[in-house]
Design an enzyme around this catalytic site. Structure first.
Site, short mmCIF file in Angstrom:
data_model
loop_
_atom_site.label_atom_id
_atom_site.label_comp_id
_atom_site.label_asym_id
_atom_site.label_seq_id
_atom_site.Cartn_x
_atom_site.Cartn_y
_atom_site.Cartn_z
N HIS A 27 -8.61 7.95 2.22
CA HIS A 27 -7.98 9.27 2.28
C HIS A 27 -8.98 10.33 1.90
O HIS A 27 -9.94 10.07 1.15
CB HIS A 27 -6.75 9.34 1.36
CG HIS A 27 -7.04 8.92 -0.04
ND1 HIS A 27 -7.12 7.61 -0.43
CD2 HIS A 27 -7.30 9.66 -1.15
CE1 HIS A 27 -7.40 7.54 -1.72
NE2 HIS A 27 -7.52 8.77 -2.18
N HIS B 76 -6.32 2.95 0.38
CA HIS B 76 -6.12 3.27 1.79
C HIS B 76 -6.93 4.56 1.96
O HIS B 76 -6.61 5.56 1.31
CB HIS B 76 -4.62 3.49 2.08
CG HIS B 76 -4.28 3.86 3.48
ND1 HIS B 76 -3.31 3.19 4.21
CD2 HIS B 76 -4.75 4.83 4.30
CE1 HIS B 76 -3.20 3.73 5.42
NE2 HIS B 76 -4.07 4.75 5.49
N CYS C 290 0.57 3.35 3.19
CA CYS C 290 1.23 2.73 4.36
C CYS C 290 2.74 2.93 4.25
O CYS C 290 3.41 3.16 5.26
CB CYS C 290 0.88 1.25 4.47
SG CYS C 290 -0.77 0.95 5.17
N ASN D 67 -13.08 9.82 -2.57
CA ASN D 67 -13.50 8.95 -3.66
C ASN D 67 -13.60 7.53 -3.10
O ASN D 67 -12.61 7.00 -2.60
CB ASN D 67 -12.49 9.00 -4.81
CG ASN D 67 -12.42 10.39 -5.44
OD1 ASN D 67 -13.42 11.07 -5.59
ND2 ASN D 67 -11.21 10.82 -5.78
N HIS E 56 -9.23 14.20 0.31
CA HIS E 56 -8.54 15.28 -0.39
C HIS E 56 -8.99 16.59 0.24
O HIS E 56 -10.19 16.85 0.36
CB HIS E 56 -8.93 15.28 -1.87
CG HIS E 56 -8.57 14.03 -2.60
ND1 HIS E 56 -7.40 13.89 -3.30
CD2 HIS E 56 -9.21 12.85 -2.73
CE1 HIS E 56 -7.35 12.68 -3.85
NE2 HIS E 56 -8.44 12.03 -3.51
N ASP F 58 -0.42 16.35 -2.20
CA ASP F 58 -0.68 15.40 -3.28
C ASP F 58 0.40 15.55 -4.35
O ASP F 58 0.82 16.66 -4.68
CB ASP F 58 -2.07 15.65 -3.90
CG ASP F 58 -2.54 14.48 -4.73
OD1 ASP F 58 -3.48 13.79 -4.30
OD2 ASP F 58 -1.95 14.23 -5.80
N CYS G 15 0.85 -1.19 0.00
CA CYS G 15 0.00 0.00 0.00
C CYS G 15 0.89 1.25 0.00
O CYS G 15 1.71 1.43 0.90
CB CYS G 15 -0.91 -0.02 1.23
SG CYS G 15 -1.77 1.53 1.50
N GLY H 240 -13.42 6.95 -8.86
CA GLY H 240 -12.12 7.59 -9.03
C GLY H 240 -11.10 7.24 -7.96
O GLY H 240 -10.01 7.82 -7.94
N HIS I 257 -4.76 1.28 8.35
CA HIS I 257 -5.11 0.93 6.97
C HIS I 257 -6.56 0.48 6.89
O HIS I 257 -6.92 -0.59 7.39
CB HIS I 257 -4.19 -0.17 6.43
CG HIS I 257 -4.51 -0.54 5.02
ND1 HIS I 257 -3.93 0.06 3.94
CD2 HIS I 257 -5.43 -1.41 4.52
CE1 HIS I 257 -4.44 -0.43 2.82
NE2 HIS I 257 -5.35 -1.33 3.14
#
Ligand code: 5GP
Ligand code: ZN
Length: 108
Positions: free
Chosen positions: A97, A95, A6, A84, A99, A29, A3, A90, A45
């Site tokens: 997250h 893992h 991770c 997403n 944005h 990003d 990952c 998308g 995770h």
């Protein structure tokens, strides 16, 4: 486990960190889609928002507790939070997250 996020948490892949605590990590990003584009992740995770349940929901709560601190630190008064969930929406990194997008987003 293979990952990317991770590996970023473990420092095996470098990142431009903007915030870290015991449970949460935030970094720029690699392919920003706004003036400020931060990825905020729990250190635990969890594959996606679809995998949140009563046992691990604190990971999401920890992310949402960190976000106002990160936004304040970066001087963001207005921002957008995007998740997403699933490949068809998308999601490319499995893992969970969020944005955090800042800048003028009115036309985004
Ligand atoms: P998703 O498409 O899953 O919602 O978002 C994954 C995000 O992770 C993308 O915006 C992508 O640019 C970012 N990303 C993927 N790999 C890396 C990486 O190695 N480092 C950083 N900083 N961001 C990454
Ligand atoms: Zn992971």
């Amino acid at each position: 486990m293979d990952c990317i996020f991770c590996k970023i948490i473990k420092g095996e892949i470098p990142s431009k960190k903007v915030y870290e605590d015991e449970n949460v990590l935030a970094f720029h990003d690699i392919n920003p889609r706004a003036k400020t584009h931060i990825v905020v992740i729990p250190k635990e995770h969890i594959e996606s928002a679809a995998a949140i349940d009563a046992q691990n929901a604190c990971a999401a709560a920890n992310v949402f507790t960190a976000i106002p601190k990160i936004a304040r630190e970066l001087g963001l008064e207005n921002y957008r939070i995007i998740n997403n969930c699933g490949e068809g929406a998308g999601q490319t990194v499995f893992h969970i997250h969020f944005h955090l997008l800042g800048g003028d987003l009115r036309d985004f």
